[in-house]
Design a protein around this motif. Sequence first.
Motif, PDB file in Angstrom:
ATOM      1  N   TYR A 173       0.846  -1.189   0.000  1.00 53.71           N
ATOM      2  CA  TYR A 173       0.000   0.000   0.000  1.00 53.71           C
ATOM      3  C   TYR A 173       0.883   1.241   0.000  1.00 53.71           C
ATOM      4  O   TYR A 173       1.914   1.284   0.678  1.00 53.71           O
ATOM      5  CB  TYR A 173      -0.863   0.061   1.262  1.00 53.71           C
ATOM      6  CG  TYR A 173      -1.753  -1.135   1.504  1.00 53.71           C
ATOM      7  CD1 TYR A 173      -3.119  -1.073   1.240  1.00 53.71           C
ATOM      8  CD2 TYR A 173      -1.234  -2.317   2.031  1.00 53.71           C
ATOM      9  CE1 TYR A 173      -3.944  -2.166   1.490  1.00 53.71           C
ATOM     10  CE2 TYR A 173      -2.053  -3.411   2.276  1.00 53.71           C
ATOM     11  CZ  TYR A 173      -3.403  -3.330   2.001  1.00 53.71           C
ATOM     12  OH  TYR A 173      -4.213  -4.419   2.247  1.00 53.71           O
ATOM     13  N   ASN A 175       0.227   5.201   0.834  1.00 55.64           N
ATOM     14  CA  ASN A 175      -0.745   6.160   1.362  1.00 55.64           C
ATOM     15  C   ASN A 175      -2.144   5.567   1.419  1.00 55.64           C
ATOM     16  O   ASN A 175      -3.142   6.211   1.119  1.00 55.64           O
ATOM     17  CB  ASN A 175      -0.733   7.444   0.528  1.00 55.64           C
ATOM     18  CG  ASN A 175       0.637   8.091   0.498  1.00 55.64           C
ATOM     19  OD1 ASN A 175       1.390   8.020   1.461  1.00 55.64           O
ATOM     20  ND2 ASN A 175       0.994   8.691  -0.627  1.00 55.64           N
ATOM     21  N   GLY A 176      -2.199   4.270   1.794  1.00 56.39           N
ATOM     22  CA  GLY A 176      -3.470   3.599   2.001  1.00 56.39           C
ATOM     23  C   GLY A 176      -4.074   2.938   0.788  1.00 56.39           C
ATOM     24  O   GLY A 176      -5.077   2.216   0.908  1.00 56.39           O
ATOM     25  N   GLU A 177      -3.492   3.111  -0.388  1.00 57.94           N
ATOM     26  CA  GLU A 177      -4.028   2.525  -1.614  1.00 57.94           C
ATOM     27  C   GLU A 177      -3.210   1.303  -2.024  1.00 57.94           C
ATOM     28  O   GLU A 177      -1.982   1.333  -1.997  1.00 57.94           O
ATOM     29  CB  GLU A 177      -4.034   3.545  -2.754  1.00 57.94           C
ATOM     30  CG  GLU A 177      -4.954   4.725  -2.515  1.00 57.94           C
ATOM     31  CD  GLU A 177      -5.073   5.615  -3.741  1.00 57.94           C
ATOM     32  OE1 GLU A 177      -4.558   5.218  -4.816  1.00 57.94           O
ATOM     33  OE2 GLU A 177      -5.669   6.691  -3.635  1.00 57.94           O
ATOM     34  N   GLU A 228       3.365   0.519   3.037  1.00 53.47           N
ATOM     35  CA  GLU A 228       3.094  -0.613   3.911  1.00 53.47           C
ATOM     36  C   GLU A 228       3.088  -1.897   3.088  1.00 53.47           C
ATOM     37  O   GLU A 228       2.506  -1.936   2.013  1.00 53.47           O
ATOM     38  CB  GLU A 228       1.741  -0.452   4.600  1.00 53.47           C
ATOM     39  CG  GLU A 228       1.600   0.841   5.384  1.00 53.47           C
ATOM     40  CD  GLU A 228       0.178   1.083   5.834  1.00 53.47           C
ATOM     41  OE1 GLU A 228      -0.246   0.484   6.836  1.00 53.47           O
ATOM     42  OE2 GLU A 228      -0.516   1.875   5.162  1.00 53.47           O
ATOM     43  N   ARG A 236       2.281  -6.606   8.994  1.00 59.20           N
ATOM     44  CA  ARG A 236       2.383  -5.440   8.126  1.00 59.20           C
ATOM     45  C   ARG A 236       3.608  -4.601   8.506  1.00 59.20           C
ATOM     46  O   ARG A 236       3.761  -4.181   9.644  1.00 59.20           O
ATOM     47  CB  ARG A 236       1.119  -4.592   8.227  1.00 59.20           C
ATOM     48  CG  ARG A 236       1.098  -3.394   7.285  1.00 59.20           C
ATOM     49  CD  ARG A 236      -0.195  -2.600   7.408  1.00 59.20           C
ATOM     50  NE  ARG A 236      -1.324  -3.325   6.834  1.00 59.20           N
ATOM     51  CZ  ARG A 236      -2.293  -2.738   6.125  1.00 59.20           C
ATOM     52  NH1 ARG A 236      -2.261  -1.444   5.891  1.00 59.20           N
ATOM     53  NH2 ARG A 236      -3.296  -3.454   5.661  1.00 59.20           N
ATOM     54  N   VAL A 238       5.583  -1.186   8.025  1.00 61.80           N
ATOM     55  CA  VAL A 238       5.238   0.200   7.698  1.00 61.80           C
ATOM     56  C   VAL A 238       6.498   1.061   7.710  1.00 61.80           C
ATOM     57  O   VAL A 238       7.290   1.010   8.654  1.00 61.80           O
ATOM     58  CB  VAL A 238       4.223   0.773   8.709  1.00 61.80           C
ATOM     59  CG1 VAL A 238       3.850   2.210   8.331  1.00 61.80           C
ATOM     60  CG2 VAL A 238       2.978  -0.104   8.778  1.00 61.80           C
TER      61      VAL A 238
END
Length: 281
Positions: A173, A175-177, A228, A236, A238
């Motif tokens: 991921y 930035n969350g995507e 991530e 996970r 990060v």
Amino acid sequence: MPEYRRILLAGAVVQVVVDGDELVAGDGRRVRTEDATHLPPVVPTKVIAVHLNHRSRVDEFQIDLTDTPTYFHKPTSALNAHKGAIVRPEGCKWLNYEGEVAIVIGKTARNISPARAGEYIAGYTVANDYGLHDFRDTDAGSMLRVKGSDTLCPLGPGLVTDWDFHGKRLRTYVNGEVVQDGSTDEMTWDMHYLVADIARTITLFPGDVLLSGTPAGSRPVRPGDVVEVEVEGLGRLVNHVVTGPTAVRTDVGAQPTESEEVLSTALGGDWEFRGIRAPRR
């Protein structure tokens, strides 16, 4: 599946065991996982990585895979940890993530068969095999600065034992995507093969790390991005990207470039000329 981590606790390096949302030291001290300062979960003498392994990555580059794997080396000075900062040197632009599974050696391995390789594996952790492709033109053979520059080998958050690598999902991921979505089942050579292959001529010691390859979708990231890597059953990892405090020196050595080779590798399937050139072997 037990999970072990290495953290700084009261100024000392301590191995801890994951217990829910807490980490427990051997003397009973506890710290919340989110409050811990993580270190790489193992201390390797070497980190070895396979070039191409996931079929989706090979298809993305429109190339033919070699009959056997090829490898490169990441120096231990590149090691980083969960929540650590990934440094993109000032003056560089083409820093790519590559979410991967890392194999951790548990006992000295030399000249072993693939059928026995599992006995020499302590466990697995999550890795991000970052590449600084600005130096690809000069280090294409060794990948030394491309893959071995400081901070470009984060591992973690922990070492998981008794993990079955078959059929596990791997996602990256930014930035969350979701930007990478693959599976260990698309690996051409599995974990046991990779360990046995390297151990034919290179002795592997406890703690040594082998990176097993990344699926399609590796793309450049920039300072401020949060990256991530999540692997089913391993957790996970990060990290965040920052700009280096100093520029790459210009009075010595090769300088960052933006050649066709740099752009085609960094941009992958998004490169505008993908498929126009004859595929390389």
